[in-house]
Each structure stands twice: as structure tokens, then as C-alpha cells.
Motif scaffolding. Structure first.
Motif, PDB file in Angstrom:
ATOM      1  N   ARG A  97       0.659  -1.271  -0.050  1.00  0.00           N
ATOM      2  CA  ARG A  97       0.015  -0.028  -0.019  1.00  0.00           C
ATOM      3  C   ARG A  97       0.945   1.204   0.049  1.00  0.00           C
ATOM      4  NH1 ARG A  97      -3.101   2.064   5.521  1.00  0.00           N
ATOM      5  NH2 ARG A  97      -4.195   3.810   4.356  1.00  0.00           N
ATOM      6  N   PHE A  98       1.966   1.016   0.353  1.00  0.00           N
ATOM      7  CA  PHE A  98       3.088   2.180   0.618  1.00  0.00           C
ATOM      8  C   PHE A  98       4.133   2.322  -0.526  1.00  0.00           C
ATOM      9  CE2 PHE A  98       1.603   0.722   4.631  1.00  0.00           C
ATOM     10  CZ  PHE A  98       0.854   1.929   5.353  1.00  0.00           C
ATOM     11  N   HIS A  99       4.109   3.595  -1.196  1.00  0.00           N
ATOM     12  CA  HIS A  99       4.995   3.770  -2.333  1.00  0.00           C
ATOM     13  C   HIS A  99       5.754   5.015  -1.959  1.00  0.00           C
ATOM     14  CE1 HIS A  99       2.309   0.888  -4.745  1.00  0.00           C
ATOM     15  NE2 HIS A  99       1.380   1.568  -3.784  1.00  0.00           N
ATOM     16  N   VAL A 100       7.065   4.804  -2.466  1.00  0.00           N
ATOM     17  CA  VAL A 100       8.075   5.995  -2.413  1.00  0.00           C
ATOM     18  C   VAL A 100       7.873   6.739  -3.646  1.00  0.00           C
ATOM     19  CG1 VAL A 100      10.415   7.002  -2.222  1.00  0.00           C
ATOM     20  CG2 VAL A 100       9.500   5.066  -0.705  1.00  0.00           C
ATOM     21  N   MET A 101       7.862   8.442  -3.318  1.00  0.00           N
ATOM     22  CA  MET A 101       7.789   9.144  -4.625  1.00  0.00           C
ATOM     23  C   MET A 101       8.742  10.231  -4.591  1.00  0.00           C
ATOM     24  SD  MET A 101       4.393  11.339  -4.153  1.00  0.00           S
ATOM     25  CE  MET A 101       4.212  12.109  -5.846  1.00  0.00           C
ATOM     26  N   ALA A 102       9.194  10.875  -5.519  1.00  0.00           N
ATOM     27  CA  ALA A 102      10.273  11.673  -5.429  1.00  0.00           C
ATOM     28  C   ALA A 102       9.839  13.058  -5.039  1.00  0.00           C
ATOM     29  CB  ALA A 102      11.196  11.867  -6.802  1.00  0.00           C
ATOM     30  N   PHE A 103      10.626  13.823  -4.232  1.00  0.00           N
ATOM     31  CA  PHE A 103      10.435  15.226  -3.712  1.00  0.00           C
ATOM     32  C   PHE A 103      10.262  16.010  -4.494  1.00  0.00           C
ATOM     33  CE2 PHE A 103      11.009  19.141  -1.388  1.00  0.00           C
ATOM     34  CZ  PHE A 103       9.830  18.996  -0.590  1.00  0.00           C
ATOM     35  N   PRO A 104      11.293  16.273  -5.503  1.00  0.00           N
ATOM     36  CA  PRO A 104      11.179  17.336  -6.628  1.00  0.00           C
ATOM     37  C   PRO A 104       9.861  17.014  -7.557  1.00  0.00           C
ATOM     38  CG  PRO A 104      13.420  16.217  -6.380  1.00  0.00           C
ATOM     39  CD  PRO A 104      12.468  15.443  -5.675  1.00  0.00           C
TER      40      PRO A 104
END
Length: 387
Positions: free
Chosen positions: A231-238
């Protein structure tokens, strides 16, 4: 980029400039990309760093030779470094910044005791790892002053992560949670989310390769490459706002429940808190513990001299004529006795104002890179002001 240490010292920390290339020993506090600029072309001398920092640096800079590194670990006994001008010892301590990040404590009869913090978050727990003899007074501190002028009171890392966890709990029906935690040093958020909710974290190796590589070193057990498995995904901050808008618009267009993307309006200043640098209050408390005689900011153009502790306690009027500070600055006692002493770089320039004020301006070649044009100024109380 950080500033060069004084020319008299036989080592360089986190700098790969022409001035630092003359040093016989190099030290790397952590492996954020901006601290590695130029390292591949300036690695003739040994580079001391922790194992994690070495592994990350080798991945970012594949031209580096593993044999150029000397491995150290936080909390290990001091290491003796042979040097033709006199051996010195160095010990590493947790900097509470990012995985592998350390502070270095240098000690020698020739130059005294020097604490170089690199980038740091100086909490009480972090300071208590320092030896008891350091928790009293050191000669010189090269200090990370990124937020020295910022008046905001930062919550702790733990409180910041708790805000993220609470935000997720408040949205139990969100089918997906996107976390903008792709930067080296934000792994603690992902680790705690994984532990709290009993789930792995999906990291797309193509979209966030650095995060995937770093997490593989720091916490490989929480990592999954299968987007459908978590359910948890990392996305880029920029580009976070634009990407978040796209994700939300797509879910609405498909008639699907909206995913959760914790933003500043939901979790306050947690992105600031997770920047891993000390707040102004933390810096002042740290200086009360270490009680340095001389402070140099490693983060131009912010001056360590802005801190109230330094203004109150670190004044050249307190130094005797035979104090080692004059040797570090390259200033002779003869020069101190003259009203005005001038010199062109790379020499230091000193102007002494009778009785009430003493100001020292060190040249860029002594304490700063050409890019930063750092100037360190100290004046006797009560007229001390930063430039």
C-alpha cells in the motif's frame, strides 16, 4: 559546499578544492551528493569514512577506488594517523544526519582538539555519545549552521515521524499512500511506517534509483519492487505538488478512492524537521555542552557568530597572546602588537581597534572555498556582529 579547514592543519574534511588537495589526509563525513563533488579527481590521499558512507560514495562515484578509503565506525576507539608533522588521533561519532554520517574529533599537541560536525542534528542523545572530556571544552568547532538564523522551533525527528504515522492512521480507507522520502537520510520514516503497519515499502528502481540503492543498504528487509504488493509507495520529492495532482486527478477520473499523499498542510513542518540539520536552539544547547573556544561555520554564508552562545563566550578578547588560535590563523604575536596589519591573500588580514574591539577577517583561502567567499568575523563584547 563546506569550507576548507585552516591551512596549518594536515587534513581536509568534506572538501575537494585546490586548497584541500594539498592536505595529506582526507575525511568524508557523509555521502550526500553535494559533498562528493570533485572527490573522484582529488583522491590521491587516503579518505577516512564509515563503511556505509564508502559504499554509497562508490555507487555514486564509480571512478573512485575502494582502496583509497580507510574505514572507520562511529563509537570505535580513536585511530592514530601517522603524519610527518606529528601523529594525531581521530575518532568518529554519530552525527544524527543520514546513514553513515559522523562527526570527527581530532586531537594533537600541535593543533589541539578540533570537533568537525559535518552535517548534523545535535540532539542531547547525539551529544552524549561524545567523550566526557569533550563535553566541557574543545579548542575549535567546525559547525553545521544551516538553520542558525532560522527562528522556527523544530520538533524532534521522532515527533515528525509520529506526525506521518498519525496522518496515515487518520485515512484508513486510502488504498495507497505515497511518501516523498526518497532522499538519503529519510529512511527512518520508511522503516517506521513499515514496522507500524506491517508492510513492505514499494520503491520503483527506475523512478527513484538512489532511494532504492540506499534502502537496499540500510533496510533491505522492508523493500519491495512489486507495486501491487504494498500500500506504501515512495515518490520523489522534486515536483511533488505536480505529481500529487496527477495521481489524485487520475484516481478521480477512474472513480477510485483517493490515495493519501502526506503534504505540509497535513503534517506541519515534517519535511523541514527531516532535513537532518540542527535547529538554532539545538545548536546553542550543543555549544553549551562542548564549550568551544573558536567556532567556524561549515555552511556559508550563515555565520556561526550569529548564535547567542558564541556571541557571549567566543571572543578574541579572551585569548592570550600565546593562544594556539593565532597559529591556526597564521597571525604572529608581532602582528598583534601593531595597530593595523594588512596582507594580500593567501595571508590573513587583521585590524586591531584599541581596547574596545578586535576583529579578525580570515581570507577565503584559509577558511572558505572560492565559490562560498566565506568570511569569519569575531569581535570583542559587546560590539560583536556578523558580517
Amino acid at each position: 559546499m563546506p569550507v576548507d579547514v585552516a591551512r596549518i592543519l594536515p587534513f581536509a574534511v568534506d572538501t575537494w578544492t585546490p586548497a584541500s588537495s594539498l592536505k595529506r589526509h582526507r575525511f568524508l563525513t557523509h555521502a550526500h551528493r553535494d559533498y562528493l563533488v570533485g572527490i573522484a579527481t582529488a583522491a590521491a590521499a587516503s579518505i577516512y569514512a564509515t563503511r556505509l558512507t564508502i559504499l554509497i560514495a562508490l555507487r555514486i562515484c564509480p571512478d573512485l577506488d575502494r582502496a583509497a578509503f580507510v574505514e572507520m565506525e562511529a563509537g570505535a576507539p580513536p585511530l592514530r594517523v601517522p603524519d610527518p608533522d606529528g601523529d594525531f588521533t581521530v575518532a568518529a561519532f554519530d552525527a544524527n544526519h543520514c546513514p553513515g554520517a559522523v562527526m570527527f574529533l581530532f586531537e594533537s599537541p600541535a593543533f589541539g582538539t578540533i570537533l568537525h560536525t559535518g552535517d548534523c542534528r545535535l540532539t542531547p542523545e547525539c551529544l552524549h555519545t561524545l567523550p566526557l572530556q569533550v563535553q566541557g571544552r574543545v579548542d575549535y568547532v567546525y559547525l553545521d549552521c544551516t538553520f542558525a538564523r532560522c527562528p522556527l522551533p523544530f520538533p524532534s525527528k521522532e515527533d515528525s515521524i509520529r506526525q506521518v504515522i498519525n496522518c496515515i492512521w487518520r485515512h484508513p480507507n486510502a488504498p495507497a499512500v505515497y511518501l516523498a522520502c526518497d532522499m538519503l537520510g529519510q529512511e527512518d520514516v520508511l522503516i517506521e511506517v513499515s514496522r507500524t503497519f506491517g508492510s513492505k515499502i514499494h520503491v520503483d528502481v527506475d523512478k527513484t534509483p538512489d532511494c532504492h540503492a540506499n534502502l537496499s543498504l540500510v533496510a533491505p528487509d522492508i523493500l519491495t519492487a512489486d507495486a501491487a504488493a504494498s500500500r506504501f509507495h515512495v515518490m520523489a520529492f522534486p515536483g511533488l505538488a505536480e505529481r500529487a495532482a496527477e495521481i489524485l486527478a487520475l484516481a478521480r477520473a477512474r472513480g477510485q478512492p483517493e490515495p493519501l499523499i502526506p503534504m505540509r498542510d497535513e503534517v506541519g513542518v515534517w519535511h523541514v524537521c527531516l532535513s537532518m540539520h540542527s535547529s538554532r536552539d539545538e545548536l546553542e544547547r550543543a555549544l553549551e555542552v562542548v564549550r568551544p573556544r573558536w567556532v567556524v561555520s561549515t555552511t556559508p554564508p550563515v555565520m556561526a557568530m550569529d548564535l547567542s552562545y558564541v556571541k557571549k563566550h567566543c571572543s578574541l578578547s579572551r585569548f592570550a597572546p600565546d593562544d594556539p588560535i593565532w597559529k591556526v590563523l597564521g597571525i604572529t604575536t608581532d602582528a598583534m602588537s601593531r595597530t593595523v596589519v594588512t596582507g594580500s591573500p593567501p595571508q590573513s588580514s587583521v585590524e586591531t581597534i584599541e581596547k574596545s574591539e578586535v576583529a579578525v577577517t580570515c581570507s577565503v583561502e584559509e577558511f572558505g572555498s572560492d565559490e562560498s567567499r566565506q568570511v569569519v568575523e569575531v569581535a570583542a563584547e559587546p560590539t560583536l556582529e556578523s558580517s
